[in-house]
Design an enzyme around this catalytic site. Structure first.
Site, mmCIF file in Angstrom:
data_model
loop_
_atom_site.group_PDB
_atom_site.id
_atom_site.type_symbol
_atom_site.label_atom_id
_atom_site.label_comp_id
_atom_site.label_asym_id
_atom_site.label_seq_id
_atom_site.Cartn_x
_atom_site.Cartn_y
_atom_site.Cartn_z
ATOM 1 N N CYS A 53 0.851 -1.180 0.000
ATOM 2 C CA CYS A 53 0.000 0.000 0.000
ATOM 3 C C CYS A 53 0.891 1.235 0.000
ATOM 4 C CB CYS A 53 -0.905 0.001 1.230
ATOM 5 S SG CYS A 53 -1.917 1.489 1.383
ATOM 6 N N CYS A 56 0.404 3.254 3.481
ATOM 7 C CA CYS A 56 0.854 2.781 4.802
ATOM 8 C C CYS A 56 1.914 1.689 4.752
ATOM 9 C CB CYS A 56 -0.334 2.294 5.622
ATOM 10 S SG CYS A 56 -1.016 0.719 5.054
ATOM 11 N N CYS A 102 -7.298 -1.151 1.475
ATOM 12 C CA CYS A 102 -6.261 -1.647 2.380
ATOM 13 C C CYS A 102 -6.886 -1.801 3.765
ATOM 14 C CB CYS A 102 -5.100 -0.660 2.423
ATOM 15 S SG CYS A 102 -3.839 -1.085 3.650
ATOM 16 N N CYS A 105 -5.138 0.699 6.547
ATOM 17 C CA CYS A 105 -5.352 2.156 6.624
ATOM 18 C C CYS A 105 -6.646 2.626 5.966
ATOM 19 C CB CYS A 105 -4.157 2.900 6.024
ATOM 20 S SG CYS A 105 -4.001 2.767 4.236
ATOM 21 N N CYS A 127 -8.512 -5.467 -9.837
ATOM 22 C CA CYS A 127 -8.126 -4.391 -10.738
ATOM 23 C C CYS A 127 -7.675 -3.227 -9.848
ATOM 24 C CB CYS A 127 -9.334 -4.019 -11.594
ATOM 25 S SG CYS A 127 -9.021 -2.763 -12.821
#
Length: 138
Positions: A53, A56, A102, A105, A127
């Protein structure tokens, strides 16, 4: 567009996210925007590694699950582990889709689709916006 009632391990104010992220990253990760197709840095990447991510640094996808979908965005057939992402029903644009965020976060990553006929082990296509990810090569 994150769930303001959910408590994530990483929490920051909108001002803190804006200071950390570029305007394009902020628009996608924190406002559930979408980058233009075929413009992301990881769309055609074949590098072996872990995709994290960008907001984070949580590990989300492995290169072994990335495949060529020719849809304009990086595509994966599974997350690194189910607890790394969360799924939100998305009814914007007049259709029902499943948003992928995510789980660490709450940042928007993209969407997951099923039953499109890509010969992947899960019959799913995550995607994901390149701007939502950072690749850590092995």
């Amino acid at each position: 567009m994150t769930d303001s009632t959910k408590q994530y391990a990483v929490q920051k104010s909108e001002a803190e996210w804006k200071a950390q992220l570029s305007p394009a990253e902020f628009q996608v990760l924190r406002k559930a925007g979408t980058e233009r197709p075929f413009t992301g840095e990881y769309t055609d990447t074949k590098t072996v590694g872990v995709y994290k991510c960008r907001a984070c640094d949580a590990e989300l996808f492995r290169s072994e699950t990335k495949f060529d979908s020719h849809c304009g965005w990086p595509s994966f057939f599974a997350p690194l582990a189910e607890d790394r992402v969360e799924y939100i029903t998305d009814t914007t644009l007049g259709m029902k889709r499943v948003e992928v965020r995510c789980a660490n976060c709450g940042s928007h990553l993209g969407h997951v689709f099923e039953g499109e006929g890509y010969g992947t082990p899960t019959d799913q296509r995550y995607c994901i916006n390149s701007v939502s990810l950072t690749l850590a090569p092995q």
